[in-house]
Design a protein around this motif. Sequence first.
Motif, short mmCIF file in Angstrom:
data_model
loop_
_atom_site.label_atom_id
_atom_site.label_comp_id
_atom_site.label_asym_id
_atom_site.label_seq_id
_atom_site.Cartn_x
_atom_site.Cartn_y
_atom_site.Cartn_z
N PHE A 45 0.83 -1.20 0.00
CA PHE A 45 0.00 0.00 0.00
C PHE A 45 0.86 1.26 0.00
N ALA A 46 1.94 1.23 0.76
CA ALA A 46 2.86 2.38 0.79
C ALA A 46 3.48 2.62 -0.58
N GLY A 47 3.79 1.54 -1.30
CA GLY A 47 4.35 1.68 -2.63
C GLY A 47 3.36 2.27 -3.61
N VAL A 48 2.10 1.85 -3.52
CA VAL A 48 1.06 2.41 -4.40
C VAL A 48 0.92 3.91 -4.16
N LEU A 49 0.85 4.31 -2.89
CA LEU A 49 0.71 5.73 -2.58
C LEU A 49 1.91 6.53 -3.09
N ALA A 50 3.09 5.98 -2.93
CA ALA A 50 4.30 6.69 -3.40
C ALA A 50 4.26 6.89 -4.90
N LEU A 51 3.86 5.88 -5.64
CA LEU A 51 3.80 6.01 -7.10
C LEU A 51 2.69 6.96 -7.53
N VAL A 52 1.57 6.97 -6.82
CA VAL A 52 0.48 7.89 -7.17
C VAL A 52 0.97 9.33 -7.08
N PHE A 53 1.64 9.67 -6.00
CA PHE A 53 2.09 11.05 -5.82
C PHE A 53 3.16 11.42 -6.85
N HIS A 54 4.17 10.57 -6.99
CA HIS A 54 5.27 10.92 -7.91
C HIS A 54 4.80 10.88 -9.35
N ASN A 55 4.01 9.87 -9.70
CA ASN A 55 3.57 9.74 -11.09
C ASN A 55 2.61 10.86 -11.48
N THR A 56 1.86 11.40 -10.51
CA THR A 56 1.00 12.54 -10.81
C THR A 56 1.82 13.72 -11.31
N GLY A 57 2.96 13.97 -10.68
CA GLY A 57 3.81 15.06 -11.13
C GLY A 57 4.42 14.83 -12.49
N VAL A 58 4.92 13.61 -12.72
CA VAL A 58 5.58 13.32 -13.99
C VAL A 58 4.57 13.28 -15.13
N MET A 59 3.48 12.53 -14.93
CA MET A 59 2.51 12.36 -16.01
C MET A 59 1.75 13.66 -16.27
N GLY A 60 1.48 14.44 -15.21
CA GLY A 60 0.82 15.72 -15.41
C GLY A 60 1.64 16.65 -16.27
N LYS A 61 2.95 16.67 -16.06
CA LYS A 61 3.82 17.52 -16.89
C LYS A 61 3.84 17.04 -18.33
N LEU A 62 3.97 15.72 -18.53
CA LEU A 62 3.99 15.18 -19.89
C LEU A 62 2.68 15.47 -20.61
N TRP A 63 1.57 15.30 -19.93
CA TRP A 63 0.27 15.55 -20.55
C TRP A 63 0.08 17.03 -20.86
N ALA A 64 0.54 17.91 -19.96
CA ALA A 64 0.41 19.35 -20.22
C ALA A 64 1.22 19.75 -21.45
N GLU A 65 2.41 19.20 -21.60
CA GLU A 65 3.22 19.51 -22.77
C GLU A 65 2.58 18.97 -24.05
N ALA A 66 1.97 17.79 -23.97
CA ALA A 66 1.27 17.25 -25.14
C ALA A 66 0.10 18.13 -25.53
N MET A 67 -0.60 18.68 -24.56
CA MET A 67 -1.71 19.60 -24.86
C MET A 67 -1.20 20.90 -25.46
N ASP A 68 -0.05 21.37 -24.99
CA ASP A 68 0.53 22.60 -25.55
C ASP A 68 0.82 22.45 -27.04
N GLU A 69 1.16 21.24 -27.47
CA GLU A 69 1.53 21.00 -28.86
C GLU A 69 0.34 20.60 -29.73
N SER A 70 -0.87 20.66 -29.18
CA SER A 70 -2.06 20.28 -29.96
C SER A 70 -2.34 21.30 -31.05
N ASP A 71 -3.14 20.89 -32.02
CA ASP A 71 -3.49 21.75 -33.16
C ASP A 71 -4.29 22.96 -32.68
N ARG A 72 -3.86 24.16 -33.10
CA ARG A 72 -4.53 25.38 -32.67
C ARG A 72 -5.83 25.63 -33.42
N GLY A 73 -6.00 25.01 -34.58
CA GLY A 73 -7.19 25.28 -35.40
C GLY A 73 -8.49 25.04 -34.67
#
Length: 267
Positions: free
Chosen positions: A142-170
Motif C-alpha cells: 500500500f505504501a508503494g502504491v501511494l508513493a507512485l500515485v504522488f510521484h507519477n501525478t507530477g511526472v505524467m501531469g507535466k507530460l500531458w500538459a506539454e502534449a496539450m501545448d503542442e495540440s493543433d490550434r485550429g
Amino acid sequence: MTTLEAPRTEVPKRRRPSAVVWVVTVVAVVVHVLAWRATEFSPGALIAGWEGMADFLADALPPDLSVLGKSLEAAVITLYIGLLGTTFSIPFALALALPASRATTSAAWVQQAARAVLSFLRAVPDVVFALIFVTAVGLGPFAGVLALVFHNTGVMGKLWAEAMDESDRGPRDALRVTGASGPQIAVHAVLPTVLPSLAGLLLYRLDVNVRSSLVLGLVGAGGIGFLINQSIKLFRFDEMVTHILVVLLLVVVVDQASGWVRRRLGA
C-alpha cells in the motif's frame, strides 16, 4: 583554338571553433576531472577486486529455484503496485495538466500554480514518498502504491500538459471565436486531438512504474524488491539471482505488452 577552362570552385575554409566553444570544452573537461576524483572512479580497483566478484558468482550460481513460486507471487504484487500507482494517478494528473497547459488555460497565475505543484511532486523521488508512507501506513504494497500515485501525478501531469501545448490550434481557435469556455475547449478541441498521445504516455509511465515498484520494495514497500533485499541481507545470493531472473521476465512481458498496445493505438 582556345580551350575552355572549367571554373574553379573554391574550397570553403573550415571555420575555427569560437572562443565560446573552447571555453565550454575546457569547462566540461574540468568538471569531468573533478567528478572522476570526487567519485573515486578507479578501473584498477575494479580489476583488483576480481576475486570478490568470483566468490560472489560462485555463491549466486546456480540460482535456487526452490523459491521460484514465492518469487513469482511477489512479482505479481510488484506488477499490481505499478498498475495501481499508474491508474490512480490519472485523475490527479489530468486535473493538474489541464490548468498547467497553455492550450486550456489563459490565466498565467493558474498555469504557474499548477506547474509548481507538478514540479514539486516530480522533484520528490518516489523512494522518498515510499519512506514517508511506510511510516504512515506501515510496511507493505500500500505504501508503494501511494508513493507512485504522488510521484507519477507530477511526472505524467507535466507530460500531458506539454502534449496539450503542442495540440493543433485550429480547433481551439474555432471554438474560442464562437465564445466557448475553457473547459469546453479542453473537452471538445484539445483532449480529442491528443488522446492517442496521452494514452501512449500513460503506457510508457506504466512501464516505468513497474520498474520503480521494484526499487520501492527495497525500502519496505512490498513486492519482489523486498525479497531481493531480504536475500542480500541473509547472503542468499542464489535466491537473489532467482528473484532477478523473475524481474527480468516481468520487465520483458510488461514492455512487450505496452508496446503492443501503443502500436494498436498509433501512439
